[in-house]
Write an enzyme that holds these catalytic residues in place. Structure first.
Site: not given
Length: 365
Positions: A280, A328, A340
């Protein structure tokens, strides 16, 4: 008569129980078996029930989340390990240069000492007494004084260089220790990641094909759709990129968004920063690198890499962060959507930002 006696001593045949006698025997046999089973099984803990499909799915989700947390720690440790490696290499180069200068000075001093030995360093008064040409002697004496001054300077320089080399080596030793600690930390996080992902795979393997398919559908819905959705997004990337670039607050943000669109469909791989796979924070770092902006490597450092903005102020190119531990990150593209890299097995894709617990946002440029 003999035949009669032989038949009289023959054992009578045993006939099986029937009727009430049979039922009584069976009851006694079952009771004895139960007693024996109870005796042999005394103290044994009852077997734990197998987890339900819902429990397996919940645990797999936790393992994936924990693996992502460990991945960001790994990324941070890798950055520190790279910095420590560079410091050790720099100090090694400096020590080598200082050693070369020291060796040169020592060689020069040795050459001067050899020359003096060959000429025989007589006492100046004796040399003056024996000389038939006082002027020549005085000229030579001045040269000897200059040589002496040069020797003194060389010796002072050598002592200074030895001290400097000792300091550099001490710093190199400390940096080498730090490097070893960073590498141990790196291995610890790597082990944590691989262990959690292996545990997740084992748990998924306990599900039936239908249960696993249901889990994948639920996970895809939570992270913005499955591979088919990613393929559709990639097919229409040009139009989406054009719209997002126009809506971006500046050209750099537009280029970052365009890069992220180009990465749709590429696999998630922990620790990867492209160009063929991403995690990520690796994706957001690469996207902004394409726009000429250098971001730090981890989610918990990227959140401090720009100006914080509220959810209502989001614009394309902003970094959006999730979970309380800032584990994240995605790249906002407008309309409540982001691009993402979700998790292992889920490629880079478009997803709504409200599918995970929102933790904050940062505007890079």
């Amino acid at each position: 008569m003999a035949a009669h006696r032989k038949s009289a001593h023959r054992k009578p045949k045993q006939r099986p129980f029937t009727g009430p006698a049979a039922r009584t025997a069976a009851t006694l046999a079952l009771a004895g078996a139960a007693t024996a089973t109870s005796a042999t099984g005394a103290g044994a803990a009852p077997a734990e029930p197998a987890p339900t499909a819902a429990q397996v799915r919940a645990k797999v989700d936790r393992l994936y989340h924990d693996a992502e947390v460990a991945t960001e720690k790994y990324n941070g440790a890798k950055e520190k390990e790279a910095a420590a490696t560079k410091a050790v290499d720099t100090l090694a180069d400096e020590a080598a240069r200082r050693t070369d200068r020291l060796n040169t000075a020592r060689h020069t001093l040795g050459s001067m000492a050899t020359a003096q030995y060959r000429t025989g360093a007589l006492d100046p008064a004796v040399q003056l007494a024996l000389s038939s040409d006082p002027d020549t002697y005085l000229e030579r004496a001045a040269q000897l004084d200059r040589v002496g001054d040069r020797q003194t300077s060389l010796l002072t320089g050598i002592r200074r260089q030895l001290s400097g080399i000792a300091r550099v080596k001490a710093r190199a030793d400390r940096e080498t220790e730090a490097l070893a600690a960073r590498r141990a930390e790196l291995q610890e996080h790597r082990t944590a990641i691989t262990t959690k992902l292996a545990d997740a795979r084992k748990l998924l393997a306990t599900l039936t094909a239908d249960e696993r398919a249901a889990y994948e559908r639920a996970a895809d819905a939570a992270h913005g759709g499955g591979p088919a959705q990613a393929d559709r997004s990639a097919t229409h990337a040009d139009r989406s990129t054009a719209r997002a670039s126009v809506a971006a607050p500046n050209s750099r943000a537009g280029r970052a968004v365009a890069f992220a669109h180009g990465a749709i469909g590429k696999p998630y791989v922990w620790g990867a920063t492209g160009p063929n796979a991403f995690d990520c924070s690796g994706l957001t770092q690469a996207a902004w690198q394409a726009a000429g902006v250098s971001l730090p490597r981890t989610t918990y450092t990227q959140i401090n890499a720009g100006q914080r903005v509220s959810r209502s102020e989001l614009a394309p190119g902003d970094l959006v962060f999730f979970y309380s531990g800032i584990s994240h990150v995605g790249l906002y593209i407008g309309g409540g959507q982001m691009i993402h890299a979700p998790r292992p097995g889920a490629p880079v894709r478009i997803a709504p930002i409200d599918q995970m617990p929102f933790a904050g946002a940062t505007r890079v440029a």
